[in-house]
Scaffold this motif. Structure first.
Motif, PDB file in Angstrom:
ATOM      1  N   VAL A   1       0.879  -1.165   0.000  1.00  0.00           N
ATOM      2  CA  VAL A   1       0.000   0.000   0.000  1.00  0.00           C
ATOM      3  C   VAL A   1       0.919   1.218   0.000  1.00  0.00           C
ATOM      4  O   VAL A   1       1.723   1.398   0.912  1.00  0.00           O
ATOM      5  CB  VAL A   1      -0.921   0.011   1.234  1.00  0.00           C
ATOM      6  CG1 VAL A   1      -1.778   1.275   1.235  1.00  0.00           C
ATOM      7  CG2 VAL A   1      -1.792  -1.230   1.252  1.00  0.00           C
TER       8      VAL A   1
ATOM      9  N   ILE B   1     -10.339  -3.886  -3.170  1.00  0.00           N
ATOM     10  CA  ILE B   1      -9.481  -3.113  -2.273  1.00  0.00           C
ATOM     11  C   ILE B   1     -10.375  -2.265  -1.368  1.00  0.00           C
ATOM     12  O   ILE B   1     -11.211  -1.499  -1.858  1.00  0.00           O
ATOM     13  CB  ILE B   1      -8.533  -2.188  -3.065  1.00  0.00           C
ATOM     14  CG1 ILE B   1      -7.642  -3.011  -4.009  1.00  0.00           C
ATOM     15  CG2 ILE B   1      -7.691  -1.335  -2.135  1.00  0.00           C
ATOM     16  CD1 ILE B   1      -6.624  -3.871  -3.321  1.00  0.00           C
TER      17      ILE B   1
ATOM     18  N   VAL C   1      -1.866   0.657  -4.774  1.00  0.00           N
ATOM     19  CA  VAL C   1      -1.431  -0.678  -4.371  1.00  0.00           C
ATOM     20  C   VAL C   1      -0.606  -1.284  -5.503  1.00  0.00           C
ATOM     21  O   VAL C   1      -1.133  -1.591  -6.575  1.00  0.00           O
ATOM     22  CB  VAL C   1      -2.633  -1.590  -4.046  1.00  0.00           C
ATOM     23  CG1 VAL C   1      -2.149  -2.975  -3.650  1.00  0.00           C
ATOM     24  CG2 VAL C   1      -3.483  -0.979  -2.931  1.00  0.00           C
TER      25      VAL C   1
ATOM     26  N   TYR D   1       0.554  -4.951   2.921  1.00  0.00           N
ATOM     27  CA  TYR D   1      -0.880  -4.970   2.694  1.00  0.00           C
ATOM     28  C   TYR D   1      -1.568  -5.681   3.856  1.00  0.00           C
ATOM     29  O   TYR D   1      -1.191  -6.805   4.212  1.00  0.00           O
ATOM     30  CB  TYR D   1      -1.207  -5.679   1.378  1.00  0.00           C
ATOM     31  CG  TYR D   1      -2.646  -5.546   0.977  1.00  0.00           C
ATOM     32  CD1 TYR D   1      -3.088  -4.440   0.278  1.00  0.00           C
ATOM     33  CD2 TYR D   1      -3.572  -6.528   1.332  1.00  0.00           C
ATOM     34  CE1 TYR D   1      -4.416  -4.302  -0.079  1.00  0.00           C
ATOM     35  CE2 TYR D   1      -4.913  -6.403   0.974  1.00  0.00           C
ATOM     36  CZ  TYR D   1      -5.323  -5.291   0.281  1.00  0.00           C
ATOM     37  OH  TYR D   1      -6.651  -5.153  -0.069  1.00  0.00           O
TER      38      TYR D   1
ATOM     39  N   ALA E   1      -2.940 -10.896  -0.131  1.00  0.00           N
ATOM     40  CA  ALA E   1      -2.602 -10.056  -1.281  1.00  0.00           C
ATOM     41  C   ALA E   1      -1.940 -10.882  -2.374  1.00  0.00           C
ATOM     42  O   ALA E   1      -1.530 -12.023  -2.165  1.00  0.00           O
ATOM     43  CB  ALA E   1      -1.673  -8.923  -0.855  1.00  0.00           C
TER      44      ALA E   1
END
Length: 330
Positions: free
Chosen positions: A194, A240, A266, A284, A288
């Protein structure tokens, strides 16, 4: 071969043998003579040719001996073409022009005859660690190929590869990409992060949560859903957590919006030099996907020698074939 050359020199008349020995230098002598005649001065011609007047005079004297006549009248006031020199200037000028035109035509034909490798490079890939070394390798070891480099955005590169406009694509690909039968060789695997700009309030934190993300704008690169190997309901980038989504067409604009603290994105930090871009990345918070920085090509590409080129790149850069479960028919 040496025997044949020696026999030819022995059987050729002396003056023809002399021309054979001096033919290599004839082009230079003619150019020097033509320049001196144009400038009506040895010193001016030498200056434009970046040589000494003595070197130019020597070559013209050799040319006169080769032709068997004086090209210039020399006096304390300078030089002047003789009648023979004026005739030689006309004829040798025509000869030099035809020579230059022929040489240029041959070079064009040689260039057209070379195989062209069309390489697409995702604009966000790191230059120093991947792009420059790979391009330098190709230029050094494949001089007979014309290498065409095309900087592309993520979706554009895939379209051009699949349309046959690219032979090789250097890009980023992730677990959910569908490669439609294209081969995928990885430079390395990278976790998704992120990412925010250093002006963003999160930049002072050590970690962020999904609740944090639900309060902020997600800056999302435009995606083509036809290029995924999972159902829409399972697409990572469609789930997300965020307050709202702002779609972005290219990576440059994405970085600009991040620097302006317009939201979060991201992607793996390996996309580019994030320290220089003034970015910060967080793990994250949840399950992910992973990315590969990859070389993608098709086995059935008709480019002569592509298989050998890919093999050499694989050896040089220690590329690893991505398992089908990750990069399956894209």
């Amino acid at each position: 071969m040496l025997f044949c050359i020696q026999q030819w020199m022995r059987w050729t008349r002396p003056e023809e043998a002399g021309r054979a020995r001096n033919g290599k230098d004839m082009d230079q002598k003619i150019r020097y003579f033509l320049k001196a005649a144009e400038e009506n001065s040895f010193s001016k011609a030498a200056q434009q040719l970046y040589i000494s007047p003595q070197a130019l005079t020597k070559q013209i004297t050799l040319l006169e001996a080769e032709l068997g006549g004086n090209l210039f009248e020399r006096s304390s006031r300078g030089i002047k073409l003789t009648q023979f020199g004026s005739y030689a200037f006309e004829k040798l000028g025509q000869l030099q022009e035809r020579y230059d035109d022929t040489l240029a035509d041959l070079k064009r034909r040689a260039k057209d005859a070379r195989e062209r490798i069309n390489i697409g490079i995702f604009s966000a890939l790191p230059r120093d660690s991947i792009v420059s070394p790979l391009v330098s390798f190709l230029l050094a070891f494949y001089p007979d190929y014309e290498i065409s480099l095309n900087m592309v955005e993520l979706a554009e590169g895939r379209r051009r590869l699949m349309d046959g406009k690219l032979d090789i694509l250097l890009t980023n690909t992730h677990d959910q990409d569908d490669l439609f039968g294209y081969e995928c060789l990885s430079f390395g695997e990278h976790p998704v992060k992120v990412v925010v700009g250093l002006e963003h309030p999160w930049a002072l934190r050590d970690r962020i949560t999904q609740e944090d993300m639900k309060q902020e704008t997600f800056l999302k690169m435009t995606m083509d859903h036809d290029h995924y190997n999972v159902p829409d309901r399972e697409l990572f980038y469609d789930h997300i957590p965020c307050r709202k989504i702002k779609e972005v067409d290219n990576f440059g604009t994405l970085l600009l919006l991040l620097r302006q603290a317009e939201g979060f994105a991201v992607f793996p930090l390996f996309f580019s030099n994030m320290e220089q871009e003034h970015m910060k990345g967080f793990d994250y918070p949840g399950e992910a996907i992973h990315y590969h920085t990859a070389l993608i090509y098709h086995k059935e590409n008709r480019l002569k020698g592509l298989a050998q080129i890919v093999h050499d790149l694989t050896e040089e850069f220690d590329l690893k074939r991505v398992e089908r479960k990750t990069c399956r028919q894209l």
